[in-house]
Design an enzyme around this catalytic site. Structure first.
Site, short mmCIF file in Angstrom:
data_model
loop_
_atom_site.label_atom_id
_atom_site.label_comp_id
_atom_site.label_asym_id
_atom_site.label_seq_id
_atom_site.Cartn_x
_atom_site.Cartn_y
_atom_site.Cartn_z
N SER A 265 0.84 -1.21 0.00
CA SER A 265 0.00 0.00 0.00
C SER A 265 0.87 1.25 0.00
O SER A 265 2.08 1.19 0.20
CB SER A 265 -0.89 0.01 1.24
N LYS A 266 0.20 2.38 -0.20
CA LYS A 266 0.91 3.66 -0.17
C LYS A 266 1.58 3.86 1.18
O LYS A 266 2.69 4.37 1.27
CB LYS A 266 -0.10 4.78 -0.44
#
Ligand code: GLU
Length: 513
Positions: A265-266
């Site tokens: 994920s970011k």
């Protein structure tokens, strides 16, 4: 008969394209080109609430950056235009109506409150996964339960409705995935998905299947998160009478966090300090910045090669592939079934390899940019020698400046650990003599400098290797770096002697040696 190969990359413009999305696009491109086919970009923007300005441009820019050439798309045009679903709105309704008329879909009039109440009721009855499905639809307000004239009256009066797919109660839905093999799902686990929303927009499922059919897509390569939707899509092909035009599906394994625990994920990128987006992105609503591989200093060829290997391998030892070589070697059969860990060290390794493949002239432009910014002027012929010397040590273009900084400015400080371990009485003595011997050296060249140093050490009855690090410390301020005698040659006689004498003046022999 074999249809001409067509693949599509079909992102929703809801924000910056994740690096995993770029991998999906790349695999589509590799397969299309391998099979002599075409690649289409289709923008799936039916969910107006999630539309983010600039996201479509971002996607196009990211694809172009790594060298994916689109055959058809919103900018490129093509025989199936338009390529934005919002502009194709008028095309979908007829297919939803076809499904209604043939008994495979129905109108539903339930209000959000009624839907909530249904879920609450089912939860209270301990139903694990409350859904609008072949059982619960019997209790809801739809064209299967309401009298025909009431249905007509509601529609004529303009009352809001959605169209739902009528999933059969007992049916085995089978689909052959090119990566996973046969996938079997029982229809009782599926819900009656909405196909047309009350605002007249199709949902992802309807628009996606209709467009894949109309655009004559032969292969759908997409992320594993879409696998649960695939049985529904298979049913849509069947009910619309398009079974013989159904594309082949390949669902790509997930990109995992570096430790393998869950989807990348970011947040992982922010926490672990690496980009998870192809190029920089500034969120138009919050102003938040997400950093990209490009701005971090990655070369597009390196990112392409890295992404290709995140889930695929050629089955040989070869690791470096140009785009053309990837196209040549790519097969869906060699895509792995399990998730792939994101390995940033490997991404850097690829970048280093591609830096080494650049000409010294190109590498010199990287260094020159930094030099210009720092108002330092260096002649090109010397610049070329500098980058040749430094290139083994760099990963990113900006590293030339960091790695070679000592060539352009004198040490402001000396590494204290190296100083206390290596700046000995012996070292002082040799360096002092060496500095004097250098005065007479002409031409001032690496081989001669080396010979002079060795001779000086010999005369002082010291092994050259023993005082070499002290010499490096005196010249550069640190204990490690590229070829030292070449460094001295590039610095020139005067500067080298100046640095040696400076060090002899400033550095004191540590008491503990
Ligand atoms: N619009 C979907 C997405 O954003 C496309 C999924 C598919 O390729 O079918 O990923």
């Amino acid at each position: 008969m074999n249809r001409p190969v067509k693949v599509r990359f079909a992102p929703s413009p809801t924000g910056p394209l994740h690096i995993g999305g770029l991998r999906t696009a790349l695999y589509n491109y590799l397969l299309a080109k391998k099979l002599g086919g075409q690649m289409i970009l289709r923008i799936e923007d039916t969910d107006q609430n999630r539309f983010v300005p600039g996201a479509e441009e971002y996607i196009a820019e990211s694809l172009a950056w790594i060298g994916i050439k689109l055959d058809q798309g919103p900018k490129e045009g093509g025989p199936y235009a338009p390529y934005r679903q919002s502009e194709r709105k008028a095309m979908y309704f007829q297919y939803a109506m076809q499904l209604v008329n043939e008994g495979h879909a129905y109108y539903a009039f339930d209000t959000p409150e009624e839907l909530d109440a249904m879920r609450e009721r089912l939860k209270a009855a301990r139903v694990q996964n409350p859904q609008y499905n072949s059982v619960t639809r019997e209790t809801m307000k739809n064209s299967l339960t309401l009298p025909e004239d009431e249905v007509k009256a509601r529609i004529d009066s303009g009352a809001p409705y959605v169209i739902r797919l009528k999933i059969p109660r007992k049916e085995e839905v089978r689909l052959k995935d090119l990566i996973r093999g046969w996938v079997m799902v029982h229809s009782s686990t599926l819900d009656d998905k909405v196909l047309m929303k009350s605002d007249g927009m199709p949902t992802y499922h309807l628009a996606n299947v209709v467009d894949d059919y109309l655009m004559e897509i032969t292969h759908v390569i997409r992320g594993e998160e879409w696998l649960p939707s695939a049985p529904l899509h298979v049913l849509l092909y069947k009910y619309l009478g398009w079974e013989d035009k159904m594309p082949q599906f390949a669902h790509l394994p997930l990109l995992l966090k570096p430790d393998g625990n869950g989807k990348l994920s970011k947040r992982d990128g922010d926490q672990l300090g690496f980009p998870v987006f192809p190029v920089d992105w500034i969120d138009p609503f919050t102003g938040d910045k997400s950093s990209g591989f490009r701005e971090r200093g990655f070369l597009p060829e390196a990112v392409t090669n890295f992404l290709a290997f995140l889930g695929w391998n050629p089955g040989t030892e070869q690791e470096l592939f140009t785009m053309d070589e990837l196209i040549e070697a790519f097969t869906v059969e060699r895509i792995g079934k399990s998730g792939t860990k994101f390995d940033f060290a490997k991404a850097k390794w690829f970048n280093h390899q591609y830096m080494l493949k650049q000409s010294n002239e190109t590498l010199w432009t990287y260094l020159k940019n930094e030099l210009d910014r720092n108002q330092i002027s260096v002649q090109q012929d010397k610049g070329l020698r500098i980058v040749e010397m430094l290139k083994e040590r760099v990963t990113f273009p900006a590293d030339f400046w960091v790695e070679g900084k000592y060539l352009f400015s004198r040490p402001e400080a000396y590494d204290s650990q190296v100083a206390s371990a290596k700046w000995t009485e012996e070292a002082r003595l040799v360096i002092n003599e060496f500095s004097k011997a250098l005065q007479k050296l002409d031409p001032f060249m690496a081989t001669e400098i080396k010979r002079t140093f060795e001779e000086t050490a010999h005369t002082a009855q010291v092994k050259p290797g023993k005082v070499l690090q002290a010499l490096r410390l005196a010249v550069t301020g640190v204990g490690a770096g590229p070829d030292l005698t070449l460094t001295m040659e590039l610095l020139g006689k005067e500067e080298t002697i100046h640095r040696l004498n400076n060090a002899l003046e400033i550095l004191v022999v540590s008491a503990n040696v």
